[in-house]
Design an enzyme around this catalytic site. Structure first.
Site, short mmCIF file in Angstrom:
data_model
loop_
_atom_site.label_atom_id
_atom_site.label_comp_id
_atom_site.label_asym_id
_atom_site.label_seq_id
_atom_site.Cartn_x
_atom_site.Cartn_y
_atom_site.Cartn_z
N LYS A 215 5.90 0.00 -14.16
CA LYS A 215 4.40 0.32 -13.89
C LYS A 215 4.20 1.84 -13.23
O LYS A 215 3.28 2.43 -13.59
CB LYS A 215 3.51 -0.91 -12.94
CG LYS A 215 3.80 -2.03 -13.80
CD LYS A 215 2.95 -3.15 -13.21
CE LYS A 215 3.25 -3.52 -11.85
NZ LYS A 215 4.65 -3.99 -11.43
N ARG B 218 16.80 1.31 -7.71
CA ARG B 218 15.91 2.20 -7.43
C ARG B 218 15.69 2.73 -6.28
O ARG B 218 15.84 2.34 -5.33
CB ARG B 218 14.21 1.26 -7.66
CG ARG B 218 12.98 2.33 -7.37
CD ARG B 218 11.86 1.55 -7.88
NE ARG B 218 11.45 0.35 -7.18
CZ ARG B 218 10.46 -0.40 -7.65
NH1 ARG B 218 9.50 -0.15 -8.57
NH2 ARG B 218 10.15 -1.44 -6.60
N ARG C 90 13.35 1.01 -0.88
CA ARG C 90 12.37 0.26 -0.29
C ARG C 90 13.01 -1.04 0.16
O ARG C 90 13.93 -1.68 -0.45
CB ARG C 90 11.48 -0.19 -1.45
CG ARG C 90 10.44 0.91 -1.73
CD ARG C 90 9.66 0.71 -3.11
NE ARG C 90 9.14 -0.52 -3.32
CZ ARG C 90 8.21 -0.90 -4.03
NH1 ARG C 90 7.77 -0.11 -4.84
NH2 ARG C 90 7.66 -2.18 -4.17
N ARG D 240 -3.09 -9.21 -9.34
CA ARG D 240 -1.78 -10.03 -9.23
C ARG D 240 -1.78 -11.34 -9.20
O ARG D 240 -0.86 -11.93 -9.21
CB ARG D 240 -0.97 -9.36 -8.28
CG ARG D 240 0.20 -8.36 -8.42
CD ARG D 240 0.87 -8.18 -7.06
NE ARG D 240 2.06 -7.62 -7.33
CZ ARG D 240 2.50 -6.36 -7.21
NH1 ARG D 240 1.69 -5.29 -7.26
NH2 ARG D 240 4.00 -5.90 -7.34
N ARG E 101 10.13 -11.74 -4.95
CA ARG E 101 9.29 -11.10 -5.80
C ARG E 101 9.27 -11.50 -7.24
O ARG E 101 8.06 -11.77 -7.75
CB ARG E 101 9.08 -9.76 -5.87
CG ARG E 101 8.81 -8.96 -4.30
CD ARG E 101 9.42 -7.90 -4.25
NE ARG E 101 8.86 -6.69 -5.12
CZ ARG E 101 9.64 -5.63 -5.47
NH1 ARG E 101 10.67 -5.26 -4.90
NH2 ARG E 101 8.95 -4.70 -6.20
P1 AMP Z 1 4.51 -2.84 -6.04
O1 AMP Z 1 4.77 -1.48 -5.43
O2 AMP Z 1 3.42 -2.69 -6.84
O3 AMP Z 1 5.74 -3.23 -6.44
O4 AMP Z 1 3.99 -3.63 -4.77
C1 AMP Z 1 4.66 -3.72 -3.61
C2 AMP Z 1 4.46 -5.07 -2.72
O5 AMP Z 1 2.89 -4.73 -2.33
C3 AMP Z 1 4.18 -6.18 -3.50
O6 AMP Z 1 5.61 -7.27 -3.52
C4 AMP Z 1 3.17 -7.30 -2.61
O7 AMP Z 1 3.75 -7.61 -1.42
C5 AMP Z 1 2.21 -5.94 -2.27
N1 AMP Z 1 1.23 -5.80 -3.13
C6 AMP Z 1 0.99 -5.06 -4.16
N2 AMP Z 1 -0.21 -5.11 -4.88
C7 AMP Z 1 -0.64 -6.19 -4.64
C8 AMP Z 1 -1.82 -7.14 -4.95
N3 AMP Z 1 -2.63 -6.86 -5.88
N4 AMP Z 1 -1.86 -8.49 -4.45
C9 AMP Z 1 -0.97 -8.77 -3.37
N5 AMP Z 1 -0.10 -8.09 -2.97
C10 AMP Z 1 0.14 -6.97 -3.76
#
Ligand code: AMP
Length: 211
Positions: free
Chosen positions: A13, A126, A155, A87, A166
């Site tokens: 994404k 990654r 990360r 999400r 996750r």
């Molecule tokens: P990402 O970079 O999109 O993989 O997001 C990293 C982390 O941020 C996720 O594993 C969640 O802990 C948090 N996060 C990102 N977007 C959301 C969301 N819409 N709702 C809740 N937690 C989020």
């Protein structure tokens, strides 16, 4: 255009949003990125969000909504890609209401499909640029040689334990969001396997259809 790019962690994404944003002059709104910036800046929201993120849990809805709302509003409710939002079903309902009230419906919800073994391989290889947030993959998109290696990090939530959590959270909480959108005319399912360019071409074909 208003676009949601949807998919499990590691579906691509972030990478595809960046490319799409560049090609079409759109704002890339990544809630994960906004949360990581808040953590880095040690804001109260960042301090609260950190423990959820590092353990692979979702950050509580109201905190993320605040960031998403501010980002969409500050970009005039148009020309954005939402990456990582919504999400949960609650977030999806809120987003529909928020956009409807402002006469700004989504033009496309693009769901990237990737098998679990590919996801695990992608996430564990990654790396991310600490300052720009740019994503790399040690094999397929290595960091350029002129970038200071000290700035390229893994990360905390890309460690094996957090990856497993996750994926579990994705299945329980986020997968139903795809069902929520799947009946909509603006929903598109895209094969997220293959090279970055191959996936980008598929995403682009969908955007042309949606425009
Ligand atoms: P990402 O970079 O999109 O993989 O997001 C990293 C982390 O941020 C996720 O594993 C969640 O802990 C948090 N996060 C990102 N977007 C959301 C969301 N819409 N709702 C809740 N937690 C989020």
């Amino acid at each position: 255009m208003r676009i949601v790019l949807f998919g499990p962690p590691g579906a691509g994404k972030g990478t595809q949003s960046e490319l799409l944003a560049e090609r079409h002059g759109l704002w890339h709104i990544t809630t994960g990125g906004l949360l990581r910036a808040a953590i880095e800046a040690e804001t109260p929201l960042g301090v609260e969000a950190k423990r959820y993120i590092n353990e692979g849990h979702l950050v509580p809805g109201p905190l993320v909504r605040q960031l998403a709302e501010k980002a969409m509003s500050s970009h005039g409710m148009d020309d954005f890609i939402l990456d990582g939002y919504p999400r949960t079903i609650e977030q999806a309902h809120w987003l529909t209401e928020f956009l409807d009230e402002r006469g700004a419906p989504l033009d496309a919800v693009i769901s990237l499909h990737v098998p679990e073994e590919v996801i695990i391989e992608r996430l564990s290889r990654r790396r991310v640029h600490k300052e720009t947030g740019e994503n790399y993959h040690l094999d397929f998109r290595p960091p350029p040689s002129d970038v200071d290696p000290a700035l390229i990090v893994q990360r905390a939530d890309d460690k094996p334990e957090a990856i497993r959590e996750r994926l579990r959270v994705y299945e329980c909480e986020t997968q139903p969001v795809e069902e929520y959108y799947s009946e909509a005319a603006c929903f598109y399912s895209v094969d997220g396997t293959g090279s970055i360019d191959e996936i980008a071409a598929r995403v682009e074909a969908v955007i042309q259809q949606a425009a």
